[in-house]
Design a protein around this motif. Structure first.
Motif, mmCIF file in Angstrom:
data_model
loop_
_atom_site.group_PDB
_atom_site.id
_atom_site.type_symbol
_atom_site.label_atom_id
_atom_site.label_comp_id
_atom_site.label_asym_id
_atom_site.label_seq_id
_atom_site.Cartn_x
_atom_site.Cartn_y
_atom_site.Cartn_z
ATOM 1 N N GLN A 107 0.825 -1.214 0.000
ATOM 2 C CA GLN A 107 0.000 0.000 0.000
ATOM 3 C C GLN A 107 0.858 1.262 0.000
ATOM 4 O O GLN A 107 0.520 2.259 -0.655
ATOM 5 N N ASN A 108 1.986 1.231 0.728
ATOM 6 C CA ASN A 108 2.887 2.389 0.726
ATOM 7 C C ASN A 108 3.411 2.668 -0.675
ATOM 8 O O ASN A 108 3.451 3.821 -1.126
ATOM 9 N N ILE A 109 3.797 1.621 -1.384
ATOM 10 C CA ILE A 109 4.359 1.801 -2.727
ATOM 11 C C ILE A 109 3.283 2.244 -3.707
ATOM 12 O O ILE A 109 3.516 3.111 -4.559
ATOM 13 N N ALA A 130 6.636 -6.222 -9.006
ATOM 14 C CA ALA A 130 7.862 -6.244 -9.806
ATOM 15 C C ALA A 130 8.972 -5.436 -9.147
ATOM 16 O O ALA A 130 10.133 -5.877 -9.091
ATOM 17 N N ILE A 131 8.653 -4.254 -8.621
ATOM 18 C CA ILE A 131 9.698 -3.418 -8.021
ATOM 19 C C ILE A 131 10.175 -4.007 -6.706
ATOM 20 O O ILE A 131 11.356 -3.921 -6.357
ATOM 21 N N GLY A 136 14.589 -6.978 -3.817
ATOM 22 C CA GLY A 136 14.813 -8.145 -2.962
ATOM 23 C C GLY A 136 13.866 -8.283 -1.800
ATOM 24 O O GLY A 136 14.203 -8.906 -0.785
ATOM 25 N N LEU A 137 12.647 -7.723 -1.929
ATOM 26 C CA LEU A 137 11.678 -7.788 -0.827
ATOM 27 C C LEU A 137 10.335 -8.345 -1.286
ATOM 28 O O LEU A 137 9.280 -7.966 -0.761
ATOM 29 N N ILE A 158 13.141 3.165 -1.693
ATOM 30 C CA ILE A 158 13.686 3.174 -3.056
ATOM 31 C C ILE A 158 12.648 2.632 -4.033
ATOM 32 O O ILE A 158 12.454 3.180 -5.128
ATOM 33 N N ALA A 159 11.990 1.546 -3.647
ATOM 34 C CA ALA A 159 10.939 0.978 -4.506
ATOM 35 C C ALA A 159 9.841 1.988 -4.763
ATOM 36 O O ALA A 159 9.362 2.142 -5.894
ATOM 37 N N SER A 160 9.409 2.726 -3.715
ATOM 38 C CA SER A 160 8.366 3.745 -3.869
ATOM 39 C C SER A 160 8.810 4.856 -4.806
ATOM 40 O O SER A 160 8.020 5.379 -5.596
#
Length: 492
Positions: A107-109, A130-131, A136-137, A158-160
């Motif tokens: 949800q954050n992303i 995908a991100i 790696g999470l 970083i993903a966000s």
């Protein structure tokens, strides 16, 4: 990177805090350009204006004076609505990750995706998965921030920032709350993913542990932009001491060269040392009646000019800017170069090691002109340089050939016959070599070779496997090479 899209373009930017008599200028005449795929680090003391500059680029403040263009759009005079719209092209990363504890990682992303005009819940879920896989999470999709480590939270941040594939990523002290290993890992991850997505990255940091990841380091001090001389020198020269620049009567300077422009010419006097800050250069060696021969490529973080300064005082090669590249170099005068060497054993050892490698590469390129330069460099970097005292035996007649020898310095004498009836056959000097024909054919040495009677000799030594691999990878047929080498040896 000269043909890459310009993401950030700043010209003569000034910014002030306060008004009237209380007004204070915090940024002065800032000029900066950042292109797609560039990873730029902003350094400088606290209060120097780094974060203010980052907030202006991030459209969190309005431009006072000068030009600030993002993706070609001028922001001087932009409305609040235009600034908000522009911010949707950015990804943001801060030292605290700024995750909402009551939302899951997914949800954050997805909040970043919901701000995009073409938001689709189904596509958002796929992009989020995908991100997270990329950072790696993947297994933390439904986890809450409270159950993550500091490093994991920054990876989610970083993903966000990257899930929307932004044109520009802005990061303010992203490693401040992380230990050495975690901090390095998250920035290396950001570096890799941003390059893959063609995003430009601008990072404000005090963390010297990540400086080597930068394509460029820019220093901000007292509101002014300048070259980060100390940081660049510490990356290139191990053992560099900041205090040395204060002692020196000369200071490093910055020079810019255009595509295919020559920086130094072979044969001219050597008086300067160069550190490559941006772009790529090509190293050529020139011989009479032959076209220049490419022997190496150098890029950011490499240096050149030390061979001429330490050996003979003349340039041993021509250095030219690569085609379609613009180059920026830090130029260091000989006095300052010698000061660096004299004050740090680490710096001296590194430069001497690189010097040996380049001398060996040069000699090996001359000896085997048909071999690909990249293969020459790879083998030369693994070769050994061995010094023999006067009259020392290097190889003995009748021994099985297991090494290739190339003379780097001094002279050698060739003897034939048994030890009771040994005759001097010829002499060999720097640049000449032996052992090659016997290696290719698996023979014994038909001669004895000793160092000259009155001087030491230094030779480059390459083992049989590496030498034969070099010949097999060359553009010339192995049999032809063996024949040519044998002919040269027998007529030396």
């Amino acid at each position: 990177m000269t043909n890459a899209q310009t993401v950030v373009s700043i010209q003569n930017l000034n910014y002030f805090f306060g008004e009237g008599e209380l007004q204070k200028q915090v940024l002065s005449e800032i000029n900066l350009e950042v292109k797609a795929k560039e990873f730029v680090i902003l350094t400088g003391p606290s209060g120097s204006g780094k974060s203010t500059l980052l907030s202006l680029i991030g459209c969190l403040r309005s431009v006072h004076q000068g030009s600030l263009k993002i993706l070609g759009q001028e922001l001087n005079g932009a409305t609040k609505e235009q600034l908000v719209q522009m911010r949707r092209n950015f990804g943001y990363i801060t030292q605290s990750s700024n995750l909402l504890d009551f939302l899951t990682v997914q949800q954050n992303i997805q909040m970043s995706l919901e701000l995009q005009p073409d938001f689709s819940p189904k596509e958002a879920r796929a992009k989020t998965a995908a991100i997270l896989e990329a950072v790696g999470l993947a297994q933390k999709l439904d986890a809450y921030p409270g159950n993550l480590s500091g490093g994991q939270k920054q990876r989610v941040a970083i993903a966000s920032a990257l899930v929307t594939r932004p044109k520009l990523v802005l990061a303010d002290e992203p490693t401040a709350s992380l230990d050495k290993t975690a901090g390095r890992n998250v920035v290396a991850l950001m570096h890799r993913l941003a390059k893959e997505q063609s995003s430009a990255v601008l990072i404000v940091t005090h963390d010297n542990r990540i400086l080597d990841l930068a394509d460029r380091i820019v220093n901000v001090e007292d509101g002014k932009l300048g070259l980060a001389f100390n940081q660049e020198l510490s990356l290139v020269l191990p053992g560099f001491d900041d205090a040395l620049l204060e002692k020196a009567t000369t200071k490093p300077t910055l020079l810019t060269y255009e595509s295919e422009e020559v920086i130094v010419h072979q044969g001219e006097p050597a008086s300067k040392f160069y550190i490559l800050l941006e772009g790529e250069v090509e190293i050529f060696q020139e011989s009479p009646d032959e076209p220049p021969r490419l022997i190496n490529h150098l890029s950011r973080g490499d240096y050149f000019g030390e061979v001429g300064l330490l050996r003979g005082g003349k340039r041993t090669a021509t250095v030219r800017v690569a085609k379609n590249s613009e180059v920026k170099v830090m130029v260091i005068e000989e006095e300052l170069f010698q000061l660096f060497l004299g004050n740090s054993e680490l710096t001296k050892a590194d430069i001497v090691r690189r010097l040996h490698q380049r001398v060996m590469t040069s000699h090996l390129s001359n000896a085997l002109p048909n071999v690909d330069p990249s293969q020459i460099i790879a083998v030369a970097s693994q070769a050994k340089a061995i010094r023999y005292g006067a009259n020392s035996t290097i190889v003995k007649q009748g021994e099985v050939a297991d090494k290739f020898y190339l003379i780097l310095e001094g002279e050698a004498e060739v003897f034939v016959g048994d030890r009771h009836n040994e005759l001097a056959s010829s002499q060999m000097k720097a640049g000449e070599y032996f052992g090659n024909a016997q290696l290719v054919d698996g023979q014994k040495y038909p001669f004895t070779i000793r160092a000259g009677a009155n001087t030491d000799i230094e030779v480059m030594v390459i083992d049989r496997e590496s030498f034969c691999s070099l010949i097999l990878k060359s553009n010339t047929n192995q049999d032809v090479v063996a024949s040519v080498l044998r002919h040269r040896l027998m007529n030396s």
